[in-house]
Design a protein around this motif. Structure first.
Motif, mmCIF file in Angstrom:
data_model
loop_
_atom_site.group_PDB
_atom_site.id
_atom_site.type_symbol
_atom_site.label_atom_id
_atom_site.label_comp_id
_atom_site.label_asym_id
_atom_site.label_seq_id
_atom_site.Cartn_x
_atom_site.Cartn_y
_atom_site.Cartn_z
ATOM 1 N N ARG A 61 0.833 -1.206 0.000
ATOM 2 C CA ARG A 61 0.000 0.000 0.000
ATOM 3 C C ARG A 61 0.869 1.258 0.000
ATOM 4 O O ARG A 61 0.565 2.222 -0.690
ATOM 5 N N VAL A 62 1.952 1.236 0.781
ATOM 6 C CA VAL A 62 2.843 2.407 0.836
ATOM 7 C C VAL A 62 3.486 2.623 -0.534
ATOM 8 O O VAL A 62 3.524 3.745 -1.047
ATOM 9 N N GLU A 63 3.940 1.531 -1.172
ATOM 10 C CA GLU A 63 4.557 1.647 -2.506
ATOM 11 C C GLU A 63 3.552 2.213 -3.509
ATOM 12 O O GLU A 63 3.880 3.070 -4.321
ATOM 13 N N GLU A 64 2.317 1.737 -3.397
ATOM 14 C CA GLU A 64 1.261 2.179 -4.300
ATOM 15 C C GLU A 64 0.996 3.680 -4.113
ATOM 16 O O GLU A 64 0.878 4.429 -5.087
ATOM 17 N N MET A 65 0.922 4.119 -2.855
ATOM 18 C CA MET A 65 0.654 5.534 -2.571
ATOM 19 C C MET A 65 1.810 6.399 -3.064
ATOM 20 O O MET A 65 1.598 7.477 -3.607
ATOM 21 N N GLU A 66 3.051 5.908 -2.896
ATOM 22 C CA GLU A 66 4.213 6.677 -3.359
ATOM 23 C C GLU A 66 4.166 6.856 -4.872
ATOM 24 O O GLU A 66 4.465 7.924 -5.388
ATOM 25 N N LYS A 67 3.762 5.780 -5.586
ATOM 26 C CA LYS A 67 3.654 5.870 -7.050
ATOM 27 C C LYS A 67 2.605 6.906 -7.444
ATOM 28 O O LYS A 67 2.804 7.712 -8.345
ATOM 29 N N GLU A 68 1.448 6.883 -6.750
ATOM 30 C CA GLU A 68 0.373 7.840 -7.043
ATOM 31 C C GLU A 68 0.842 9.271 -6.796
ATOM 32 O O GLU A 68 0.599 10.163 -7.614
ATOM 33 N N HIS A 69 1.527 9.486 -5.660
ATOM 34 C CA HIS A 69 2.010 10.834 -5.339
ATOM 35 C C HIS A 69 2.993 11.319 -6.385
ATOM 36 O O HIS A 69 2.928 12.462 -6.836
ATOM 37 N N SER A 70 3.879 10.416 -6.802
ATOM 38 C CA SER A 70 4.888 10.797 -7.783
ATOM 39 C C SER A 70 4.222 11.135 -9.123
ATOM 40 O O SER A 70 4.577 12.116 -9.776
ATOM 41 N N LEU A 84 1.173 12.241 -9.516
ATOM 42 C CA LEU A 84 0.474 13.517 -9.340
ATOM 43 C C LEU A 84 1.445 14.691 -9.405
ATOM 44 O O LEU A 84 1.153 15.717 -10.033
ATOM 45 N N ARG A 85 2.618 14.509 -8.761
ATOM 46 C CA ARG A 85 3.632 15.583 -8.767
ATOM 47 C C ARG A 85 4.092 15.863 -10.197
ATOM 48 O O ARG A 85 4.173 17.016 -10.620
ATOM 49 N N ASP A 86 4.331 14.767 -10.972
ATOM 50 C CA ASP A 86 4.765 14.928 -12.371
ATOM 51 C C ASP A 86 3.692 15.644 -13.176
ATOM 52 O O ASP A 86 3.990 16.521 -13.986
ATOM 53 N N TYR A 87 2.438 15.269 -12.918
ATOM 54 C CA TYR A 87 1.317 15.876 -13.669
ATOM 55 C C TYR A 87 1.237 17.376 -13.379
ATOM 56 O O TYR A 87 1.126 18.196 -14.288
ATOM 57 N N ILE A 88 1.348 17.728 -12.062
ATOM 58 C CA ILE A 88 1.257 19.145 -11.677
ATOM 59 C C ILE A 88 2.441 19.922 -12.263
ATOM 60 O O ILE A 88 2.279 21.016 -12.794
#
Ligand code: AMP
Length: 143
Positions: free
Chosen positions: A125-134, A136-140
């Protein structure tokens, strides 16, 4: 996300023991392999029960160190909740929360096909959340 996705990186190995092993043996195996639970199986690999470090603590609290000579068949949990590879991680987390346990054996075609611990699930779950955050950061950053 399914159980299969975690097993594909973790592997299908499950530590098992026969019901006539002593709690002392079980304690050694848990310590050697740095795991928290062992699935108890018969000669054909069918699941008879599960024993975790919590069962060992309970046995010693009740019977003192002498309890370590008892066979695991006398202290294991016989009604084992299992899951299958197609189930979602969320459903496994719900079952673990409801049953108040931290280990979930996985079966495929009626045979043991792996085991998930709460630690495996949190890691995933932590790995999954880190991927999502990354992502999102790239998108922004690119917007
Ligand atoms: P645990 O939190 O996994 O250390 O286990 C807490 C208690 O639940 C112990 O008595 C275990 O024998 C039992 N237990 C662990 N996993 C399961 C499971 N999948 N189904 C039923 N009981 C379990």
């Amino acid at each position: 996300m399914t159980v299969k996705s975690i097993l594909s990186s973790k592997g299908n190995a499950v530590t098992t023991a026969s019901p006539d092993r002593t709690l002392q043996d079980i304690a050694h195996t848990l310590a050697d392999k740095k795991i928290g639970a062992i699935v108890v199986t018969d000669g054909e690999g069918a699941i008879l029960g599960i024993v975790s470090e919590r069962d060992l603590v309970r046995a010693v609290a009740r019977g003192g160190p002498e309890a370590l000579k008892d066979v695991v068949g006398a202290h294991m949990t016989r009604k084992v909740v299992t899951t299958t590879e197609d189930k979602t991680i969320v459903s496994v987390m719900e079952d673990m929360t409801r049953g108040r346990f931290r280990h979930m054996p996985v079966t495929a075609g009626g045979r043991l096909a792996g085991i998930l611990s709460i630690g495996d699930i949190v890691k995933h779950r932590v790995e999954e959340m880190e991927k999502e955050h990354s992502a999102l950061r790239d998108y922004i950053a690119s917007a």
